[in-house]
Design a protein around this motif. Sequence first.
Motif, PDB file in Angstrom:
ATOM      1  N   THR A   1     -21.755  32.033  12.713  1.00 23.93           N
ATOM      2  CA  THR A   1     -22.093  32.018  11.313  1.00 23.93           C
ATOM      3  C   THR A   1     -20.702  31.513  10.446  1.00 23.93           C
ATOM      4  OG1 THR A   1     -21.719  34.470  10.989  1.00 23.93           O
ATOM      5  CG2 THR A   1     -24.046  33.547  11.386  1.00 23.93           C
ATOM      6  N   GLY A   2     -21.099  30.842   9.462  1.00 18.57           N
ATOM      7  CA  GLY A   2     -19.896  30.417   8.778  1.00 18.57           C
ATOM      8  C   GLY A   2     -19.887  29.937   7.575  1.00 18.57           C
ATOM      9  N   PHE A   3     -18.867  30.013   6.881  1.00 22.08           N
ATOM     10  CA  PHE A   3     -18.366  29.450   5.306  1.00 22.08           C
ATOM     11  C   PHE A   3     -17.179  28.494   5.567  1.00 22.08           C
ATOM     12  CE2 PHE A   3     -15.909  29.487   1.544  1.00 22.08           C
ATOM     13  CZ  PHE A   3     -16.821  28.982   0.624  1.00 22.08           C
ATOM     14  N   GLU A   4     -17.415  27.390   4.850  1.00 21.26           N
ATOM     15  CA  GLU A   4     -16.121  26.412   4.808  1.00 21.26           C
ATOM     16  C   GLU A   4     -15.989  25.936   3.526  1.00 21.26           C
ATOM     17  OE1 GLU A   4     -14.017  22.797   7.553  1.00 21.26           O
ATOM     18  OE2 GLU A   4     -16.380  23.314   7.886  1.00 21.26           O
ATOM     19  N   TYR A   5     -14.689  25.768   3.194  1.00 17.18           N
ATOM     20  CA  TYR A   5     -14.447  24.980   2.003  1.00 17.18           C
ATOM     21  C   TYR A   5     -13.241  23.983   2.189  1.00 17.18           C
ATOM     22  CZ  TYR A   5     -12.252  24.100  -2.411  1.00 17.18           C
ATOM     23  OH  TYR A   5     -11.657  23.543  -3.634  1.00 17.18           O
TER      24      TYR A   5
ATOM     25  N   GLN B   1       0.914  -1.118  -0.003  1.00 16.30           N
ATOM     26  CA  GLN B   1      -0.116  -0.042  -0.076  1.00 16.30           C
ATOM     27  C   GLN B   1       0.994   1.365   0.065  1.00 16.30           C
ATOM     28  OE1 GLN B   1      -3.020  -0.182   3.068  1.00 16.30           O
ATOM     29  NE2 GLN B   1      -3.516   2.144   2.734  1.00 16.30           N
ATOM     30  N   ASP B   2       0.485   2.159  -0.552  1.00 14.29           N
ATOM     31  CA  ASP B   2       1.254   3.530  -1.057  1.00 14.29           C
ATOM     32  C   ASP B   2       0.186   4.595  -1.316  1.00 14.29           C
ATOM     33  OD1 ASP B   2       2.952   5.696  -1.008  1.00 14.29           O
ATOM     34  OD2 ASP B   2       3.740   4.975  -3.009  1.00 14.29           O
ATOM     35  N   ASP B   3      -0.310   5.144  -0.050  1.00 16.19           N
ATOM     36  CA  ASP B   3      -1.338   6.183  -0.043  1.00 16.19           C
ATOM     37  C   ASP B   3      -0.740   7.480   0.094  1.00 16.19           C
ATOM     38  OD1 ASP B   3      -2.767   4.195  -0.576  1.00 16.19           O
ATOM     39  OD2 ASP B   3      -4.004   4.295   1.559  1.00 16.19           O
ATOM     40  N   SER B   4      -1.703   8.613  -0.479  1.00 10.00           N
ATOM     41  CA  SER B   4      -1.234  10.173   0.046  1.00 10.00           C
ATOM     42  C   SER B   4      -2.669  10.936   0.188  1.00 10.00           C
ATOM     43  CB  SER B   4      -0.111  10.720  -0.906  1.00 10.00           C
ATOM     44  OG  SER B   4      -0.900  10.910  -2.049  1.00 10.00           O
ATOM     45  N   ASP B   5      -2.644  11.762   1.208  1.00  4.84           N
ATOM     46  CA  ASP B   5      -3.849  12.463   1.448  1.00  4.84           C
ATOM     47  C   ASP B   5      -3.401  14.151   1.622  1.00  4.84           C
ATOM     48  OD1 ASP B   5      -5.947  13.611   2.346  1.00  4.84           O
ATOM     49  OD2 ASP B   5      -6.390  11.971   4.008  1.00  4.84           O
ATOM     50  N   ASN B   6      -3.881  14.765   0.587  1.00  5.86           N
ATOM     51  CA  ASN B   6      -3.723  16.034   0.661  1.00  5.86           C
ATOM     52  C   ASN B   6      -4.883  16.843   0.833  1.00  5.86           C
ATOM     53  OD1 ASN B   6      -0.588  16.681  -0.100  1.00  5.86           O
ATOM     54  ND2 ASN B   6      -1.607  15.008  -1.204  1.00  5.86           N
ATOM     55  N   SER B   7      -4.950  17.793   2.004  1.00  5.96           N
ATOM     56  CA  SER B   7      -6.409  18.297   2.260  1.00  5.96           C
ATOM     57  C   SER B   7      -6.180  19.843   2.480  1.00  5.96           C
ATOM     58  CB  SER B   7      -7.050  17.831   3.428  1.00  5.96           C
ATOM     59  OG  SER B   7      -7.395  16.357   3.043  1.00  5.96           O
ATOM     60  N   PHE B   8      -7.011  20.644   1.952  1.00  6.54           N
ATOM     61  CA  PHE B   8      -6.914  22.053   2.206  1.00  6.54           C
ATOM     62  C   PHE B   8      -8.388  22.279   3.167  1.00  6.54           C
ATOM     63  CE2 PHE B   8      -4.371  21.983  -1.123  1.00  6.54           C
ATOM     64  CZ  PHE B   8      -3.440  22.657  -1.062  1.00  6.54           C
ATOM     65  N   ASP B   9      -8.245  23.117   3.920  1.00  4.14           N
ATOM     66  CA  ASP B   9      -9.469  23.472   4.953  1.00  4.14           C
ATOM     67  C   ASP B   9      -9.555  24.798   5.251  1.00  4.14           C
ATOM     68  OD1 ASP B   9     -11.875  23.711   6.530  1.00  4.14           O
ATOM     69  OD2 ASP B   9     -11.436  21.668   7.669  1.00  4.14           O
ATOM     70  N   TYR B  10     -10.687  25.884   4.701  1.00  4.34           N
ATOM     71  CA  TYR B  10     -10.832  27.014   5.232  1.00  4.34           C
ATOM     72  C   TYR B  10     -11.945  27.311   5.959  1.00  4.34           C
ATOM     73  CZ  TYR B  10     -11.545  32.049   4.725  1.00  4.34           C
ATOM     74  OH  TYR B  10     -11.730  33.391   4.982  1.00  4.34           O
ATOM     75  N   GLN B  11     -12.039  28.056   6.862  1.00  3.90           N
ATOM     76  CA  GLN B  11     -13.181  28.319   7.597  1.00  3.90           C
ATOM     77  C   GLN B  11     -13.112  29.822   8.126  1.00  3.90           C
ATOM     78  OE1 GLN B  11     -12.872  26.135  11.308  1.00  3.90           O
ATOM     79  NE2 GLN B  11     -12.577  24.037  10.063  1.00  3.90           N
TER      80      GLN B  11
ATOM     81  N   ASP C   1      -6.157   4.474  -7.511  1.00  3.93           N
ATOM     82  CA  ASP C   1      -7.339   5.403  -7.720  1.00  3.93           C
ATOM     83  C   ASP C   1      -6.851   6.787  -7.449  1.00  3.93           C
ATOM     84  OD1 ASP C   1      -8.858   3.538  -8.350  1.00  3.93           O
ATOM     85  OD2 ASP C   1      -9.547   3.114  -6.232  1.00  3.93           O
ATOM     86  N   HIS C   2      -7.448   7.804  -8.074  1.00  6.28           N
ATOM     87  CA  HIS C   2      -7.361   9.281  -7.766  1.00  6.28           C
ATOM     88  C   HIS C   2      -8.732   9.697  -7.379  1.00  6.28           C
ATOM     89  CE1 HIS C   2      -5.939  13.188  -8.071  1.00  6.28           C
ATOM     90  NE2 HIS C   2      -6.787  13.590  -8.903  1.00  6.28           N
ATOM     91  N   LEU C   3      -8.689  10.155  -6.157  1.00 10.04           N
ATOM     92  CA  LEU C   3     -10.098  10.508  -5.463  1.00 10.04           C
ATOM     93  C   LEU C   3     -10.068  11.997  -5.038  1.00 10.04           C
ATOM     94  CD1 LEU C   3      -9.371   7.578  -3.983  1.00 10.04           C
ATOM     95  CD2 LEU C   3     -11.768   7.804  -3.230  1.00 10.04           C
ATOM     96  N   VAL C   4     -10.991  12.753  -5.527  1.00 12.76           N
ATOM     97  CA  VAL C   4     -11.074  14.031  -5.300  1.00 12.76           C
ATOM     98  C   VAL C   4     -12.497  14.616  -4.681  1.00 12.76           C
ATOM     99  CG1 VAL C   4     -10.857  16.403  -6.381  1.00 12.76           C
ATOM    100  CG2 VAL C   4      -9.592  14.547  -7.467  1.00 12.76           C
ATOM    101  N   ALA C   5     -12.537  15.345  -3.627  1.00 11.39           N
ATOM    102  CA  ALA C   5     -13.569  15.818  -2.988  1.00 11.39           C
ATOM    103  C   ALA C   5     -13.326  17.403  -2.801  1.00 11.39           C
ATOM    104  CB  ALA C   5     -13.841  15.198  -1.780  1.00 11.39           C
ATOM    105  N   ASN C   6     -14.555  18.037  -3.242  1.00  9.70           N
ATOM    106  CA  ASN C   6     -14.935  19.492  -2.781  1.00  9.70           C
ATOM    107  C   ASN C   6     -16.043  19.671  -2.015  1.00  9.70           C
ATOM    108  OD1 ASN C   6     -12.837  21.030  -4.437  1.00  9.70           O
ATOM    109  ND2 ASN C   6     -13.351  19.527  -5.731  1.00  9.70           N
ATOM    110  N   TYR C   7     -15.832  20.216  -0.756  1.00 13.18           N
ATOM    111  CA  TYR C   7     -16.921  20.308   0.339  1.00 13.18           C
ATOM    112  C   TYR C   7     -17.147  22.098   0.228  1.00 13.18           C
ATOM    113  CZ  TYR C   7     -15.946  15.498   1.345  1.00 13.18           C
ATOM    114  OH  TYR C   7     -15.798  14.178   1.254  1.00 13.18           O
ATOM    115  N   TYR C   8     -18.358  22.593   0.215  1.00 12.87           N
ATOM    116  CA  TYR C   8     -18.563  23.748   0.575  1.00 12.87           C
ATOM    117  C   TYR C   8     -19.875  23.685   1.344  1.00 12.87           C
ATOM    118  CZ  TYR C   8     -16.545  24.339  -4.191  1.00 12.87           C
ATOM    119  OH  TYR C   8     -15.526  24.141  -5.295  1.00 12.87           O
TER     120      TYR C   8
END
Length: 760
Positions: free
Chosen positions: A408-412, A380-390, A458-465
């Motif tokens: 109140t808030g906005f998060e990406y 297994q060779d995994d990598s996880d790269n995440s940005f989080d702005y609040q 696999d290449h997995l991508v998520a965008n959460y607003y």
Amino acid sequence: MKIRKPRQAARAARARLRKGAEVRLAALCMGIAFAPSGWAQSQDQQPSATPSATPSTGAAPDSTLPAIHVQGSAPTGYGPLVETDRVNDPQQRVSASKTGTKLEDLPANVQVIPRQLVNEQGGTTLHDAIQNASGVNYGGQDSKGYYDHFLIRGLNAQVYEDGFSDGDELSGITHSLNGVERVEVIEGPGSALFGSGPPGGTLNLVHYTPSPDLHYGTSIQAGSYGTVTNTDYITGPTGIAGLNYRVDATFSRTDGFRDLAGRDYEVRPDLQWQLGNHTLEFSLDLRDIHQTPDSYGILYFHGSPLSSVSRDAKFSTPFAFARETYVRPELTDKWRINDFLTINNRFSYLHRSLDALTNGDSTSTMVSNGEVVGRQLRQQDDSDNSFDYQFEPVWKFATGSVGHTLLTGFEYQHQVIDTDRATADLPNIPDAFNPVPPETSADQLAFLCDAKHSCDNDHLVANYYSVYATDQIDVTDRLKLRAGVRQDWWDTSLTPNISVPGRFGTNGQPLLAGVTDSRNDAPVSWNIGALYKLLPWMSPYFGISKSHFANFNSENTQNGIGAPESALQYEVGVKFSLLNDRVILNTALFDVKRDNVAALQTINGVESVVFDSQKTKGAEVSVDAALTSRWHVTANFTAQDPQITDNPQGITSVGNRPQGAPAYIGNLWSTYDFSIAGVPGFHVGAGVNYVAKTYSDITNVNSIPSYVIANAAFGYETPHWGIDVNVDNLFDRRYFVAANAAGAFVGESLSAFVNLHANF
């Protein structure tokens, strides 16, 4: 890693603080390496047990009280101040609430595990800390043995650090307590506040912040299994007005129980700058973790772990390994515009990589005709790269006589996960009752990728607003309301780099190389609750929470990106604060339902993902009692009934228990301070941990038995140094801490650790 606070000064401070009926019980913080840098004060001028709100807290900055000094005491390492060592101190403010709300005003069962309590138990990791909160146990789906997985109320929980998610929920890390001040446990669905999250609850690790005074300290702990842990800290001013620093470091090594060796190297520098109305903070968390996976543990035989083999017996590959690197910079700005408005800008980047050779955890691995068959090894060779702005404005205002703290808030969030995995068949172990794994090198093995060999590239991508709001409402001094709502927009996708037979996407079509499988979801999460202080010492409450969880992770991609999971919780409880807060008793009844739950199951020899529904009904109680100025007791007990309520792909599992969820959990810890020949500073502690029977998967064919283990502690403290001895599993009980699919993780045998620490 165990750093203890001088206890005699702490107990003396408690006795003085109890003299006034309005003064809350607290303990003088004499931390060797772990104490906060501020002293929070509530709006009604009552002292709080927590430090001033950090950038992770939505509350406006509190004024700072003068430092509290105790004659004959040493500096704490973070400035002389008072800190609680209690799990349920009603005056404790919870940063994960994001409104700076006290425990006594939250209509939910939220518990705070202080570092001081974990230290006196000899704990060094998050795994050690969780026994101090009701309803929490180790284990559950995909517990590979080299990262943390926890259940709360029989359902999956997620770990956050200073309010930021730890990334891939089903492929995490092991958490030390490097620089951690406390662990906040929010039970039940929290998606209205945190976004996508599992329904069990949230474990939030809160780190210390820099101090304007120079302090430093060190600790070294050594003991069984060749374990040596060194922790160091230094904090103080930089010489630039308002700019303070702090550095925490942990270096540990162990030969490991059952020869499961490990290394952990961590350093976390932190800068905090008070610049006008801005509190700017930058931290950099760096970790290099080496562990030896053991997903097999002791294999099952006739429904339970083999009883005829030594607990040192190994069925896993002798050269298995897991190495993880972790890099997380965080930048926050708490901008206090006025008494009405505070704006929190928070940003985190997470890079995590995993390189591992570990045995596949499948029910196909079993004892058959005296042999161990069906063994496999995953590369297994995994990598996880995440940005989080609040971006979170927090408004404090009143409508008539009603007070509001409105978050109140906005998060990406943007998350990219890359996985590359293949599986090799391993030779049978000829004698399951005297196991010697035959493989000696990965060079002998052929790693394959097909329907019979779990694999992916696999290449997995998520965008959460997300946009959200939570209002903590003080209707009167007695009636407290809390309501929150969150609108999420989730864009998740999976792009295979190779075609693997037997994989199908969300539309039922085969998953093919270069063809993206994606989902777009827009769930709404919410919560409401009310608490009423019926009597000065009794506060009943109720709460309802609706949450959603994206089925997006590196483990459950056999069927593409699954539809989100949803959960609904009802909770009622009563909080008691007796004898001027000397005895704190919390009770709760809960009913949690979750739908579209992704669960791994082996079907015809192939690991597959099935989607079922679950529910848990139960009751829990926790007690935190200062019986005298010298005698402190904490205890908790949970009774729950977790069940599978629907499984279209396996109707025979309906009514069974989910993996790893026990019917009962109980913990007790007690400490007592005393003098010998007129010399103060001695302390003794003892406790027991109980977990009921748990099952290995939803078929409930295999299980591990219940267990009770006892632990003890003894130590001596002076103002500047101390020594402690902790003994775990006092009666050398053979027990199992988690039920995996193929086998059970073995609990450590009788062990002892000595800790020497100092601070200045």
